[in-house]
Design an enzyme around this catalytic site. Structure first.
Site, PDB file in Angstrom:
ATOM      1  N   ILE A  81       6.157  -3.822  -4.086  1.00 48.04           N
ATOM      2  CA  ILE A  81       5.772  -3.059  -2.898  1.00 48.04           C
ATOM      3  C   ILE A  81       4.664  -3.810  -2.184  1.00 48.04           C
ATOM      4  O   ILE A  81       3.637  -4.142  -2.785  1.00 48.04           O
ATOM      5  CB  ILE A  81       5.314  -1.640  -3.278  1.00 48.04           C
ATOM      6  CG1 ILE A  81       6.443  -0.906  -4.023  1.00 48.04           C
ATOM      7  CG2 ILE A  81       4.894  -0.861  -2.029  1.00 48.04           C
ATOM      8  CD1 ILE A  81       6.037   0.421  -4.613  1.00 48.04           C
ATOM      9  N   HIS A  87      -0.730 -10.844  -2.150  1.00 43.61           N
ATOM     10  CA  HIS A  87      -0.184 -10.788  -3.507  1.00 43.61           C
ATOM     11  C   HIS A  87       1.329 -10.576  -3.504  1.00 43.61           C
ATOM     12  O   HIS A  87       2.068 -11.236  -4.242  1.00 43.61           O
ATOM     13  CB  HIS A  87      -0.889  -9.682  -4.301  1.00 43.61           C
ATOM     14  CG  HIS A  87      -0.505  -9.639  -5.731  1.00 43.61           C
ATOM     15  ND1 HIS A  87       0.365  -8.699  -6.231  1.00 43.61           N
ATOM     16  CD2 HIS A  87      -0.862 -10.433  -6.771  1.00 43.61           C
ATOM     17  CE1 HIS A  87       0.527  -8.908  -7.523  1.00 43.61           C
ATOM     18  NE2 HIS A  87      -0.206  -9.950  -7.880  1.00 43.61           N
TER      19      HIS A  87
END
Length: 157
Positions: A81, A87
């Protein structure tokens, strides 16, 4: 002109499948796994081994470790997600690259069952509410395992 077409089918009898599943976002990855197991059961797959890893980043190295253990195909399941940092992009890039690399190096179908999502709502809808990608990924796993079996049996040029 001689034309031959090779393709897999959805018969799971006799297949030995490995599933590597991330525990991160486990509410979602468990739904993907349920969908995959449902598909395998409906299509007659008799042997499925599940390997659980902490997160998606650990999937490629685990796939590499088990690739030589006689599986007909490996299904990698995870949910990524997007957050407010880079990241997501870094992990998604490395995981997809790693999975593809193992598949090419080891000559075994490794199905990319990682759901990338812009937000939690999108992740939920792809992991079992609207549709379950786990079922779809498992179907691809069966088809590719059977295609590779056919290719292994056929030594023609």
């Amino acid at each position: 002109m001689k034309v031959r077409t090779f393709e897999g089918d959805y018969r799971g009898e006799g297949l030995r499948i490995a599933v590597v599943v991330s525990r991160f976002n486990d509410l979602l990855t468990e739904e993907l796994l349920k969908g995959a197991l449902d598909c395998f059961k409906r299509h007659g797959v008799e042997e499925v081994h599940i390997f659980r890893v902490p997160g998606s980043f650990e999937i490629p190295i685990t796939v590499k470790k088990i690739a030589k253990r006689g599986y007909d195909a490996i299904l990698a399941l995870g949910v990524l997600i997007k957050g407010e940092t880079r990241h997501f992009e870094l992990v998604a890039s490395q995981v997809s690259r790693g999975i593809a690399q193992v598949s090419l190096e080891e000559g075994i179908p490794v199905i990319f069952g990682i759901v990338p999502a812009e937000d939690e709502i999108q992740a939920i809808s792809r992991s079992g509410i609207k549709s379950n990608r786990g079922f779809e990924y498992a179907l691809t796993t069966i088809e590719m395992a059977n295609l590779f079996r056919k290719l292994g049996e056929n030594n023609e040029r």
